[in-house]
Design a protein around this motif. Structure first.
Motif, PDB file in Angstrom:
ATOM      1  N   ALA A 177       0.829  -1.206   0.000  1.00  0.00           N
ATOM      2  CA  ALA A 177       0.000   0.000   0.000  1.00  0.00           C
ATOM      3  C   ALA A 177       0.863   1.255   0.000  1.00  0.00           C
ATOM      4  N   CYS A 204       0.273   5.464   0.205  1.00  0.00           N
ATOM      5  CA  CYS A 204      -0.659   6.558   0.460  1.00  0.00           C
ATOM      6  C   CYS A 204      -0.435   7.686  -0.549  1.00  0.00           C
ATOM      7  N   ARG A 264      -3.632   3.780  -1.979  1.00  0.00           N
ATOM      8  CA  ARG A 264      -4.687   4.148  -1.017  1.00  0.00           C
ATOM      9  C   ARG A 264      -4.821   5.659  -1.116  1.00  0.00           C
ATOM     10  N   PHE A 279      -0.109   7.692   6.333  1.00  0.00           N
ATOM     11  CA  PHE A 279       1.203   7.050   6.227  1.00  0.00           C
ATOM     12  C   PHE A 279       1.882   6.989   7.586  1.00  0.00           C
ATOM     13  N   CYS A 311      -0.129   2.660   5.365  1.00  0.00           N
ATOM     14  CA  CYS A 311       0.541   2.357   4.103  1.00  0.00           C
ATOM     15  C   CYS A 311       2.023   2.113   4.371  1.00  0.00           C
TER      16      CYS A 311
END
Length: 135
Positions: free
Chosen positions: A37, A39, A59, A71, A76
């Motif tokens: 992930a 951010c 994301r 974050f 993430c």
């Protein structure tokens, strides 16, 4: 009531992006983020390159501030943001726990980055001219 959003076809990005990860993490190269992930702010010009080039999962958050906060909260594994913004963040004492990845992250200028609430061609044209003048 017309309730957009409607894209204004103008690219206002001009520089490069940067990726940030937690200093003690196993992510040493951008390729290490594949499947992880990242951010980004809603409408980020780095969202497409992050998914297409790095194979990471984006994301999206409603603003850059919210993406940074997510974050930092661990939602993430990385943050993708404009390089000058990352440089400023990295200069703050609380960011000593993070490091920048050498990514060479280029913005996706093909996607519109500005939206308006109503479908208004005059406003869209004005915004396009203003962005071109700003660049």
């Amino acid at each position: 009531i017309d309730s957009g959003p409607y894209a204004v076809p103008t690219a206002y990005t001009g520089g490069a992006g940067a990726l940030v990860t937690l200093r003690g993490s196993d992510y040493r190269a951008p390729s290490d983020l594949a499947g992880r992930a990242v951010c980004v702010a809603q409408g980020s010009p780095y969202a497409h390159p992050v998914t297409e080039t790095l194979g990471a999962q984006v994301r999206s958050y409603s603003s850059s501030i919210r993406a940074v906060a997510a974050f930092m909260a661990g939602e993430c594994q990385a943050l993708a943001e404009d390089a000058p913004v990352v440089a400023r963040l990295m200069g703050l004492p609380e960011w000593r726990f993070y490091r920048r990845l050498d990514a060479g992250l280029l913005p996706d200028n093909a996607s519109p980055q500005i939206v308006i609430r109503q479908d208004d061609s005059r406003s869209a044209a004005w915004l396009d001219r203003a962005v071109r003048h700003w660049k």
